[in-house]
Motif scaffolding. Structure first.
Motif, PDB file in Angstrom:
ATOM      1  N   LYS A 195       0.938  -1.200   0.040  1.00 43.60           N
ATOM      2  CA  LYS A 195       0.147   0.373   0.616  1.00 43.60           C
ATOM      3  C   LYS A 195       0.824   1.045  -0.279  1.00 43.60           C
ATOM      4  CE  LYS A 195      -4.581   0.437   2.495  1.00 43.60           C
ATOM      5  NZ  LYS A 195      -5.703   0.617   3.489  1.00 43.60           N
ATOM      6  N   GLN A 196       0.262   2.603  -0.800  1.00 43.75           N
ATOM      7  CA  GLN A 196       1.555   3.568  -1.276  1.00 43.75           C
ATOM      8  C   GLN A 196       0.232   4.692  -1.270  1.00 43.75           C
ATOM      9  OE1 GLN A 196       4.953   2.592  -4.007  1.00 43.75           O
ATOM     10  NE2 GLN A 196       6.586   2.624  -1.927  1.00 43.75           N
ATOM     11  N   GLU A 197       0.717   5.797  -1.358  1.00 43.09           N
ATOM     12  CA  GLU A 197       0.165   7.391  -1.770  1.00 43.09           C
ATOM     13  C   GLU A 197      -0.308   6.810  -3.197  1.00 43.09           C
ATOM     14  OE1 GLU A 197      -1.617   8.716   0.164  1.00 43.09           O
ATOM     15  OE2 GLU A 197      -0.954   8.494   1.751  1.00 43.09           O
ATOM     16  N   LYS A 198      -1.626   7.639  -3.433  1.00 44.34           N
ATOM     17  CA  LYS A 198      -1.167   7.511  -5.649  1.00 44.34           C
ATOM     18  C   LYS A 198      -0.302   7.658  -5.538  1.00 44.34           C
ATOM     19  CE  LYS A 198      -5.517   9.624  -4.938  1.00 44.34           C
ATOM     20  NZ  LYS A 198      -6.691   9.753  -5.136  1.00 44.34           N
ATOM     21  N   TYR A 199       0.354   9.557  -5.473  1.00 46.88           N
ATOM     22  CA  TYR A 199       0.574  10.291  -5.858  1.00 46.88           C
ATOM     23  C   TYR A 199       2.438   9.284  -6.165  1.00 46.88           C
ATOM     24  CZ  TYR A 199       3.878  11.941  -1.785  1.00 46.88           C
ATOM     25  OH  TYR A 199       3.848  11.952  -0.499  1.00 46.88           O
ATOM     26  N   ILE A 200       2.236   8.617  -4.647  1.00 44.85           N
ATOM     27  CA  ILE A 200       3.972   8.120  -5.230  1.00 44.85           C
ATOM     28  C   ILE A 200       4.077   6.737  -6.106  1.00 44.85           C
ATOM     29  CG2 ILE A 200       5.818   6.741  -3.636  1.00 44.85           C
ATOM     30  CD1 ILE A 200       5.112   7.944  -0.793  1.00 44.85           C
ATOM     31  N   LEU A 201       3.030   6.536  -6.298  1.00 44.91           N
ATOM     32  CA  LEU A 201       2.611   5.060  -7.220  1.00 44.91           C
ATOM     33  C   LEU A 201       2.924   6.306  -9.110  1.00 44.91           C
ATOM     34  CD1 LEU A 201      -0.115   2.962  -6.007  1.00 44.91           C
ATOM     35  CD2 LEU A 201       2.718   2.550  -6.102  1.00 44.91           C
ATOM     36  N   LEU A 202       1.928   6.886  -8.962  1.00 49.72           N
ATOM     37  CA  LEU A 202       2.255   7.292 -10.215  1.00 49.72           C
ATOM     38  C   LEU A 202       3.627   7.895 -10.311  1.00 49.72           C
ATOM     39  CD1 LEU A 202      -0.510   9.797  -9.961  1.00 49.72           C
ATOM     40  CD2 LEU A 202      -0.650   7.419 -11.547  1.00 49.72           C
ATOM     41  N   ALA A 203       4.001   9.092  -9.081  1.00 49.90           N
ATOM     42  CA  ALA A 203       5.342   9.772  -9.474  1.00 49.90           C
ATOM     43  C   ALA A 203       7.022   8.612 -10.255  1.00 49.90           C
ATOM     44  CB  ALA A 203       5.899  10.359  -8.448  1.00 49.90           C
ATOM     45  N   ARG A 204       6.267   6.870  -9.635  1.00 46.55           N
ATOM     46  CA  ARG A 204       7.465   6.034  -9.871  1.00 46.55           C
ATOM     47  C   ARG A 204       6.791   5.213 -10.937  1.00 46.55           C
ATOM     48  NH1 ARG A 204       6.198   1.071  -5.713  1.00 46.55           N
ATOM     49  NH2 ARG A 204       7.576   0.080  -7.454  1.00 46.55           N
ATOM     50  N   CYS A 205       5.714   5.120 -11.593  1.00 48.48           N
ATOM     51  CA  CYS A 205       5.278   4.739 -12.224  1.00 48.48           C
ATOM     52  C   CYS A 205       5.574   5.750 -14.140  1.00 48.48           C
ATOM     53  CB  CYS A 205       3.702   4.435 -12.671  1.00 48.48           C
ATOM     54  SG  CYS A 205       3.276   3.536 -11.356  1.00 48.48           S
ATOM     55  N   LEU A 206       5.908   6.951 -13.736  1.00 49.49           N
ATOM     56  CA  LEU A 206       6.274   7.839 -14.379  1.00 49.49           C
ATOM     57  C   LEU A 206       7.897   7.702 -15.042  1.00 49.49           C
ATOM     58  CD1 LEU A 206       4.429   9.567 -16.623  1.00 49.49           C
ATOM     59  CD2 LEU A 206       4.353  11.549 -15.118  1.00 49.49           C
ATOM     60  N   SER A 207       8.223   8.532 -14.100  1.00 51.64           N
ATOM     61  CA  SER A 207       9.712   7.899 -13.752  1.00 51.64           C
ATOM     62  C   SER A 207      10.321   6.669 -14.650  1.00 51.64           C
ATOM     63  CB  SER A 207      10.424   8.145 -12.335  1.00 51.64           C
ATOM     64  OG  SER A 207      10.229   6.955 -12.067  1.00 51.64           O
ATOM     65  N   LYS A 208       9.242   5.161 -14.418  1.00 51.00           N
ATOM     66  CA  LYS A 208       9.919   4.200 -15.569  1.00 51.00           C
ATOM     67  C   LYS A 208       9.659   3.852 -16.162  1.00 51.00           C
ATOM     68  CE  LYS A 208       9.614  -0.670 -14.931  1.00 51.00           C
ATOM     69  NZ  LYS A 208       9.393  -1.297 -14.299  1.00 51.00           N
ATOM     70  N   GLN A 209       8.807   4.459 -16.660  1.00 44.14           N
ATOM     71  CA  GLN A 209       8.514   4.978 -17.489  1.00 44.14           C
ATOM     72  C   GLN A 209       8.956   5.522 -18.664  1.00 44.14           C
ATOM     73  OE1 GLN A 209       3.840   6.110 -18.710  1.00 44.14           O
ATOM     74  NE2 GLN A 209       3.737   5.560 -20.217  1.00 44.14           N
ATOM     75  N   LEU A 210       9.227   6.645 -18.516  1.00 41.59           N
ATOM     76  CA  LEU A 210      10.302   8.478 -19.375  1.00 41.59           C
ATOM     77  C   LEU A 210      11.534   8.110 -18.822  1.00 41.59           C
ATOM     78  CD1 LEU A 210       7.597  11.266 -18.092  1.00 41.59           C
ATOM     79  CD2 LEU A 210       7.652   9.628 -20.297  1.00 41.59           C
ATOM     80  N   GLY A 211      12.464   7.415 -18.248  1.00 42.63           N
ATOM     81  CA  GLY A 211      14.051   7.316 -18.388  1.00 42.63           C
ATOM     82  C   GLY A 211      14.350   6.831 -19.254  1.00 42.63           C
ATOM     83  N   ILE A 212      15.367   7.066 -18.983  1.00 40.89           N
ATOM     84  CA  ILE A 212      16.693   6.984 -20.714  1.00 40.89           C
ATOM     85  C   ILE A 212      16.656   4.724 -20.218  1.00 40.89           C
ATOM     86  CG2 ILE A 212      18.856   6.853 -20.975  1.00 40.89           C
ATOM     87  CD1 ILE A 212      19.387   9.746 -18.972  1.00 40.89           C
ATOM     88  N   LYS A 213      16.341   4.668 -20.781  1.00 39.10           N
ATOM     89  CA  LYS A 213      16.327   2.769 -20.743  1.00 39.10           C
ATOM     90  C   LYS A 213      17.932   2.878 -21.517  1.00 39.10           C
ATOM     91  CE  LYS A 213      11.823   2.626 -20.697  1.00 39.10           C
ATOM     92  NZ  LYS A 213      11.483   4.267 -19.658  1.00 39.10           N
ATOM     93  N   ALA A 214      17.846   1.060 -21.510  1.00 35.74           N
ATOM     94  CA  ALA A 214      19.419   0.731 -21.366  1.00 35.74           C
ATOM     95  C   ALA A 214      19.611   0.529 -23.352  1.00 35.74           C
ATOM     96  CB  ALA A 214      19.528  -0.563 -20.938  1.00 35.74           C
ATOM     97  N   GLY A 215      20.554   0.678 -23.374  1.00 34.20           N
ATOM     98  CA  GLY A 215      20.527   0.802 -25.129  1.00 34.20           C
ATOM     99  C   GLY A 215      20.956   2.227 -25.152  1.00 34.20           C
TER     100      GLY A 215
END
Length: 612
Positions: free
Chosen positions: A547-567
């Motif tokens: 269980k986590q706050e919604k804004y923390i989950l969203l921040a995690r998801c967005l950072s994972k989605q937009l972060g520089i990828k390997a390759g």
């Protein structure tokens, strides 16, 4: 010594049993809907309040129950589905264990109204924690109305373990969709907090899929059909270019019962081999029909796990049927399946005979997919790498090794071979395998995972926006309409405020539709619509954990989605900026998902590596 073994009271025994059968509000929805199906209904209405924690009400127009049956149905192991042990191996109904209703009434406050179609009066039952407070005649429509209030009211520890309302609602919608897909000939309705979520008219399977998941599915799926002596298969699968990051829209039904089977999933997934990216999942909704005596559904109380008498045969037939359908609809070249001889007579395993030698040659060519430029380049690289390894002299081998020691085998701009390491001045910061940023430091070396490091940088940036309630958004020149499934729309409704704080500019527009006016400033405007869909997929995965706050989950998801990828190859200034921003973070050492962002190798450790 006195006797210490005691028989538990029914109320306590039912609460214990409820722990397996009723795990969350969605479990109640599943059991009640399956009972309605078994009662021969043509219409089901589901009303939910507060994600099922306050109210779950199911109304059906099925056969109903008599005055005596209504009370007896609440007892443990009371069922109308089986009479003897042998019946377990020929089950056609959804329910049969006789545990669900007893478990539900043990952990909630229940009201039941039910009437047989040819009776003038019906029956009213009120039960609280397995204790019946009312059992009397009443006026009501034929069929059954089952109202479950204050779930887990007498087991507060279980109630505290429930997830947030959006997550629990999502689980309810999942169960609702599974049963609605299995019975397109039944009309379904669902409301949540008095808002319409689904209104599904009777129709065929494709119409039901489109009504549940959206109009775009009409052009994104195609049929699968196979009829053998062992197994019948029908349903729909998604086109290879229509994939998602989660398995959420994958449905397998055996004799109309939804099941979970990693084995069957693997048979389907391997049929898409090399047609979809790794880590992506295709849509499928498949119905398998086989002799009930060849399966065992009495494996788990949820009845979502089954055992097949011959899994290997089932695997082969499913895999070949999917590949046949992909071939028929142009998603893959014709293949010569290497399968067990027992299945070669099936349509999905047969190859057309060539009409001439030329035709035969053409068929052999089409049996092998054309290699991509990247695959051809890989083959050339391997051939070059091993071409001279047969040399017999140590001196020649030394030359080969020496000439191979370069950072890049080929300069991407000029096409000329790179110089050997010994003739290159080592840069202070460089990239390794397009995945790690390596830099020298006073004590040795630091190795940074570029993907995890950038996720940490973005995560802290988004958290700061939430804390300061500051948005950084860019307006779209042309606003985009985003159509979602009812389940995704109900989820995003609860996230709109937080998404807009992150920099999105989204408003609701009609049923299950959004208008996207703006996106966070660091995002290319052309990515907006896809970003919302992918963000929802990642959020579903993350929200299923602790269980986590919604804004923390969203921040995690967005950072994972937009972060520089390997390759991704980084320029020198990009690498330096990554290092500077990472070590300006509050927690530079770990990614939002608690993975190391960097490691250090000090001089002493390097020295030890060479001396031991």
């Amino acid at each position: 010594m006195s006797d210490i073994v005691k028989l538990l009271p029914d109320a306590i025994a039912n609460q214990i049993a409820a722990g397996e059968v009723i795990q969350r509000p969605a479990s109640v929805v599943k059991e009640l809907m399956e009972n309605a199906i078994d009662a021969g209904c043509s219409e089901i209405k589901l009303n939910i309040r507060d994600a099922g924690k306050t109210l779950i009400q199911l109304i059906d127009d099925g056969s109903g129950m008599s005055h005596t049956d209504a009370r007896l149905a609440l007892s443990r192991h009371a069922t109308s589905k089986i009479r003897k042990a042998e019946d377990l191996f020929s089950i056609r109904t959804m329910g049969f264990r006789g545990e669900a209703l007893a478990s539900i009434v043990a952990i909630s406050k229940v009201e039941i109204k039910t009437r047989l179609q040819d009776e003038e009066l019906g029956t009213l039952l009120r039960v609280e924690g397995s204790e019946i407070s009312a059992h009397e005649s009443c006026q009501c429509k034929h069929g059954t109305t089952f109202s479950v209030k204050n779930l887990f009211y007498n087991i507060p520890a279980r109630r505290n373990f429930l997830k947030s309302d959006p997550v629990e609602t999502r689980h309810i919608i999942d169960e609702f969709q599974r049963i609605a897909l299995a019975y397109p000939n039944i009309q379904f309705q669902m409301t949540h907090n008095e808002k319409d979520v689904f209104s599904l008219p009777k129709g065929n399977l494709k119409q039901r899929i489109v009504n549940i998941f959206g109009k775009n599915y009409r052009e994104k799926i195609f049929p699968v059909q196979e009829d053998t002596e062992i197994l019948k298969i029908n349903g729909y699968i998604g086109k290879p270019d229509f994939v998602k990051k989660t398995r959420g829209e994958q449905f397998i039904f055996v004799n109309n019962r939804f099941i979970k089977s990693g084995y069957i999933n693997h048979a389907i997934q391997t049929a898409y081999d090399k047609l979809i990216p790794e880590g992506s999942f295709s849509f499928f909704c498949l119905f398998l029909e086989l002799d009930p005596s060849k399966i065992d559904v009495n494996v788990h109380p949820t009845k979502q796990e089954i055992k097949f008498e011959d899994e290997r045969v089932i695997y082969q037939i499913i895999n070949a049927s999917i590949r046949k359908s992909l071939t028929q609809f142009g998603a893959m070249p014709s293949l010569d399946f290497d399968v067990d001889s027992r299945f070669r007579h099936l349509p999905g395993f047969q190859n057309q005979s060539p009409k001439s030698s030329d035709a035969g040659s053409q068929q052999n060519i089409s049996a092998f997919p054309k290699k991509t430029p990247q695959e051809k380049e890989n083959i050339r690289n391997w051939a070059t790498a091993y071409r001279d390894l047969n040399t017999d002299t140590e001196n020649e081998a030394s030359k080969i090794i020496s000439s191979s020691l370069s950072f890049e085998t080929r300069n991407e701009q000029t096409g000329h071979e790179s110089r050997p390491v010994e003739s290159i001045e080592m840069p202070k910061t460089f990239q390794l395998h397009k995945k790690y940023v390596i830099s020298s430091i006073s004590s040795g070396l630091i190795i940074i995972n570029q993907e995890y490091a950038h996720q940490r940088i973005l995560f802290e940036k988004y958290i700061e926006r939430f804390d300061l309630n500051q948005t950084s958004s860019q307006r779209l020149v042309f606003p985009e309409n985003i159509e979602l499934s009812a389940g995704d729309y109900s989820l995003i409704e609860d996230l709109l405020e937080d998404l807009n704080t992150l920099g999105f500019d989204i408003e609701k527009f009609g049923k299950n539709t959004l208008i996207l006016h703006g996106v966070p400033s660091e995002i290319r405007s052309t990515e907006g619509s896809n970003l919302i869909h992918e963000l929802l997929e990642l959020y579903k995965i993350s929200a299923s954990g602790k269980k986590q706050e919604k804004y923390i989950l969203l921040a995690r998801c967005l950072s994972k989605q937009l972060g520089i990828k390997a390759g991704r190859k980084l320029k020198e200034e990009e690498m330096q900026k990554l290092i500077d921003e990472l070590f300006a973070c509050k927690e530079p050492g770990i990614s939002p998902e608690r993975k190391k962002t960097y490691i250090c190798l000090d001089s002493d450790e390097l020295e030890n590596r060479f001396n031991h």
